[in-house]
Structure formats: C-alpha cells, structure tokens
Design an enzyme around this catalytic site. Structure first.
Site, short mmCIF file in Angstrom:
data_model
loop_
_atom_site.label_atom_id
_atom_site.label_comp_id
_atom_site.label_asym_id
_atom_site.label_seq_id
_atom_site.Cartn_x
_atom_site.Cartn_y
_atom_site.Cartn_z
N THR A 152 13.01 51.08 -41.03
CA THR A 152 11.89 51.34 -41.93
C THR A 152 12.47 51.88 -43.22
O THR A 152 13.17 52.88 -43.23
CB THR A 152 10.89 52.36 -41.36
N GLY A 163 12.81 47.77 -48.07
CA GLY A 163 13.24 46.56 -47.39
C GLY A 163 14.34 45.78 -48.07
O GLY A 163 15.25 45.25 -47.43
N GLY A 168 9.77 41.55 -46.84
CA GLY A 168 10.72 42.66 -46.74
C GLY A 168 11.64 42.49 -45.54
O GLY A 168 11.80 41.39 -45.02
N ASP A 169 12.21 43.60 -45.09
CA ASP A 169 13.18 43.50 -44.00
C ASP A 169 12.53 43.44 -42.62
O ASP A 169 13.17 42.97 -41.67
CB ASP A 169 14.17 44.67 -44.05
N THR A 210 6.05 51.75 -41.94
CA THR A 210 6.30 50.58 -41.11
C THR A 210 6.38 51.19 -39.73
O THR A 210 6.78 52.34 -39.60
CB THR A 210 7.65 49.94 -41.49
#
Lengths: 353, 353
Positions: free
Chosen positions: B269, B272, B248-249, B218
């Site tokens: 990163t 997530g 994801g996050d 990420t």
C-alpha cells in the site's frame, strides 16, 4: 618451524576461503565480449518453422528486422540515448504489418484492436505503460509520454487514448489497424474456439494458423548507450481473440519490460500470463543483482527453468550494463536481431544453434 | 605431531570457511518466532497522525481491522486455505466505507469509482488481477475468479465487469460506491489541483485533506495456512482524482501483490507509481530467495532503501513460509493487524516503536 607451519596454515585458510567465495561468482564469465553500446530486438517468439516459411517471406522479415535495428544502432553510434534508440526502433516495427504491434496488431474477440506497450529507463527506474488503447498509432510513444509527462506509470483504455491526444501524439482511425491477415487469424481462432471450447483447452483462442501454432508476436527492444544507460521497451497487440479487456505481460513493468543500470534491460515476448506469473524481466535482473549470475545464466534460468516449469513458453532479448547481449527462448523460433559497437549484425528467426 | 598440526590446519580451514559463509545467511535470524499459520492485514498507509484522529474514530478503525483479521484467522485455524482467508478478510474491508477499497473507494477525476484488485497463490504461482472495474462489489472476488476460472491473469475495464457478470459475482449500481466523505475529498483535490497546477507538483491531485496529507488507502492481506501455502491479495479504489485510466500497483503482480511458497507473501500500500518502479512485492521475495535475507531485512531494504531513494512512500505487510510476520512502512502510519497461531492479536495505526 612453528612459524612456517602457522604461515602455511594461514595460507590454506586464505586460499580455501577465496575458493569458497568462487561459486557465487563463477557464472559471471560473460560469454560474449563487452561492447560500449549495443542493441537487441525481437519481433515475437513462437512455433516459427522454416518449413512453413517461403524464402520471399523470410527475406521480408529479415529486411524489416535489419531496418529496425539499424535505426536504433545509428542513434546509439551518434551518441544518442538508449531511450531514443528503443523508441525509434520499435516505431519501425509498429509501423510494419509484419509484427503483432501497432499496424499489424491482432484482433480481439470483439473485432477491435487493443494495444499495449511499456518502456523503462534503467538510469532513473522511471517507467511508462499503456494498456488497451485503440487510436494511438505508436503505443511505445505513448508509454514514453506517460513516463516523461505524467505523474503516472500506467494508463489504460479510453483514458490512455485521451492522454495521448492531450500529448499531441499521432492518432489514427481504428480502421488503420485492420489487416486482412490478422482478421483471418481471428476468424480461424473463433472457429477453433467454438469447436474446442468443450475440451477446456486453455490455449484455445490463441491459435494462429498462419504459423501453424500459437503465436506470440510482440515487438521489443533493449539498448545500452555510450553513457552506460540501459533502456527496454515492448509493444504488442496482445493475443488474437482476447476478450474481457485482457492485459498480458507487455505493459507490465517487471514482467514484459524491465531496465536497471545496475544490471540489465529485458524485453519479453511470450505467453503473457506465464511471463507475469514468473516475473520474467525483473527476475532476470534480480538473479544478476542478488545471486551474481551472468545475464546469460539468469535469462536461461528464467526462460528454461522457471517459465517452462509453469508450462509457459516464449522468450526474451536482453543486454547488460557491459554490453553483453542475449537472446533466449524456449519456442521453435523468435524473430530477432542484435548489433554491437563494431556494427556486427545478427539477424535470425529459427532455433538457436 | 605432524598429524595433529595437519588436523589443526584442516579445522581452521573448515571453521573459517563456515565463518566466511555466514555473511550470506547472517540476516536469516528471524526476530519473531515461527508460527504454523499466520495472517497480516493492512488498511492503507499514509500520514495518519494521532492528533488528527478522534478516540471514537480510532476505535471504529481498530474494531473493523479486528473483525477483518479474525475472519481470516478463523478460516486458517479451522484448516482452511490461505486463499480463502485472504479473500474473506479483504471482503470485510471492501464492504466497509472506512477503507479505500470496495464500498469506500475514492473518486476519479471524472467522478466515477474505478476499482483494482489482485491475488496470488504461493503454491502454484497462479495469479489474478482486475483493473478499473465499476460495478463489481468485491474486486478481490473478481481477481480470484480470473485466477481460477479464466486463462488470463489480468482483465481490465468494461471487459472485466463483463467477466464478473458471466461468473455470477455480485454486481452493484455504480451509486453503491458513493460516500460523501470520498466525494468531498475529490472536491478538495480538484480545488487544490486548480490552484497548484502551475507549481508542477506531481503530488497534486492526490491530496486528501481528511488526514492532512496524501493518503494511500488500500487494503491487503497475506496469510500462511496449515498446509504451508502462502497467499496475498490487495484491493483498492486507487488515488483520489486519478484520471486517464490510471492503474496503480495494487493490481500489478510483483508490485502490489506477490506470493511464493518458496519465500513469502506480500501486499503493498503506497504511492503506486513508486511501488511499480521498485517492483516492491517481488523484490522482497527475490532478496530472500537469492540473497538469503530474512523477511524483515528484505522488507526493510525495499521500503526504506529502494522505495525511499526513488522518492516514494508507503508500506507492506508480509508473512514468510515459516510464519514470520512483518509490517514495514516509511509513512507516519499504516492501518494494520496481525495474528499468529496462538491467536495473539496486534492492531495498530501509528508509527512503529
């Protein structure tokens, strides 16, 4: 004599240092008494004014709030989990056309219904959330299935509907979510939209004439069970006339929903964009955990100071690990109810007194 | 004599109370020196081991990280905004096939590429996020357009692509995101998936043989500009073999991205799901704001204590309002770089020393 003076000095040192510590914890005086188990729900906050409500309509709302909370209360009383209480209580509200969740979800700009939900387990910090589903009858069940039966926290769109089908959850035809009331709200929102688009009024499109103002109907529930486990859940149809796959705060862990056995469980209802920016649900927990605020103080700070300062409005329901319950909102009203372990029931709609 | 003793007593009271306060702020000793402006980036964390890397490949990664951070550094040095620095720096990484964002995004289970991004402005607490877009070349630009040109914080799916088109952002054919490398990773993930599904290994499906382990590529950037404004941004293709519209996050404000001029700017990163459950980005800010921890202490607590306790791994980059910069990860490596106002450049990949 010298010894006495020294002792006196040391006493002062000790006392003043103890006093010095106090400000950190002075707000830990919980106003409501502790409860072994507890449940609090909301059915949305907004400019809900008594003058716009008929006694009959009010009675219908109150009855449904009571039915919902008693469902969860019974589970808790019989020793069931807070997760079950939250899920089943929200189901009652999702199945009612009164609230903007499940059956009563508002329409998007594209005349569809795209539902969001989330749930969090305060014991494990597990969480599940779904965004933009169109065929799942009870999105809170999907959020829970995501939490319990997938390696993920958040699923969205058609994929989330597919997962729900794989999980054997009840699916409905999209027409199930049609209610005349909500469809009329969309039409009014679009009319207003086309008139006021030039005015750069960011609230445009969210207007719901039904309650003479912006409405943020969302349902939510927080509970503490006899095992000391907290849970929070939130379910919504989002905002009338929403477009571009807009996701509000309801399915965002930390914004719409948060639960942590170390602190509290929170479910939000409000102008979602501001609730995301202010990190409402997690911020209440953080203020308790790191600053030693009581649940009431933390909720007040976040709703009346932080959210209001940004220009947002709405409210939360919350319960802490000691069973203290809180309603907090900066709107004219919030559909809400609470029950403690004595079975004391509070059902209210308008401004707090 | 009595007066002297009294004065002595009062001095002791004063000194000991000051000492008593210390524990609250003792971790405020910033280890790195303050910087008028600063920028930190990551290109993903994971089990990145030197033994699996050729010198040539490492040089390519280092060069791209340097190119990216120098782009943002130049903007900051010339008095530009942290938001511009974050956006343009991330663009460089999005346009490279090296990182799991933009051009180099991983494939979903359905052999598509669904991209997520988010950005936050620490001055206003405005934020923008997009999830699951398939045609937007630079999702961080979309996140910024959502923040600046829509009343919303988060858009998703086709709706987000539509908004991007309306905003005149650069769209590409979905084939733009095809890279052989990533497609092979998907094939390996699927093979492993079919073999290991019976083992109930929740990590299954995220395996990326390329770096001999799970990979959480990420990209992210945080910056402090000369006006004291913080900004954070994150962009990703998510996890190889993801399905069901998994989010994801990275696009979750408070989990993948958070910025607040009162505290810090953070980009995450990692795995997530755990970063959402641990509320990583906002929790670092909350530990600074409410508990008085330094950025380093807050980041350490969240990554090594909270995330690790849940069983998750990954890392963050962060910068605080005084220009202190932090890399923190609990994986074997994280592609990363930082620059302070003296132009001192750090580029690193493997474990921290």
């Amino acid at each position: 004599m010298k010894k006495i003076i020294l002792l006196f000095c040391l006493s002062i040192v000790f006392i003043s240092c103890e006093t010095n510590k106090k400000p950190l914890n002075s707000e830990n005086n919980f106003t409501s008494k502790n409860s072994e188990f507890a449940i609090v729900i909301h059915g949305g906050a907004g400019t809900i004014l008594k003058k716009n409500m008929t006694p009959e309509k009010e009675a219908v709302y109150r009855a449904k709030l009571e039915e919902a909370i008693k469902t969860g209360y019974k589970i808790l009383e019989e020793g069931g989990s807070s997760l079950d209480a939250v899920t089943k209580t929200i189901n009652i509200m999702e199945d009612s056309p009164l609230f903007n969740a499940g059956k009563g979800s508002v329409f998007t700009n594209a005349e569809t219904n795209e539902l969001d939900a989330s749930i969090m387990d305060g014991k494990t910090l597990n969480a599940g959330a779904s965004a933009g589903t169109t065929t799942v009858k009870n999105p809170i069940d999907l959020a829970r299935a995501i939490m319990e039966n997938s390696p993920h926290v958040m699923l969205s769109g058609k994929g989330a509907d597919t997962f729900a089908a794989e999980q054997g959850l009840e699916l409905v035809d999209t027409s199930y979510f049609y209610t005349e009331n909500r469809f009329n709200s969309l039409k009014r929102a679009k009319e207003r939209d086309s008139i006021e688009l030039d005015h750069d009024d960011k609230k445009v499109g969210f207007y719901d004439a039904e309650i003479n103002n912006f409405k943020f109907g969302t349902v939510g529930c927080v509970a503490l069970d006899k095992n000391g486990n907290l849970a929070a859940g939130t379910s919504t149809g989002g905002m009338t006339n929403k477009r571009w796959g807009r996701i509000g705060d309801a399915p965002i862990i930390g914004s719409g929903t948060y639960a942590n056995n170390a602190t509290c469980a929170v479910s939000s209802t409000g102008w979602g964009e501001y609730f995301i920016r202010a990190q409402v649900a997690h911020d209440i927990s953080a203020l308790m955990e790191y600053k030693g605020l009581s649940l009431k103080e933390a909720a007040r700070t976040v709703i009346h100071d932080k959210v209001a300062k940004l220009g947002g409005d709405g409210g939360i329901v919350a319960v802490d690990k000691n069973g203290n319950m809180v309603f907090e909102f900066n709107t004219a009203g919030m559909y809400r109810a609470s029950m403690n372990d004595n079975g004391e029931l509070v059902v209210d709609i308008y401004e707090q007194h």
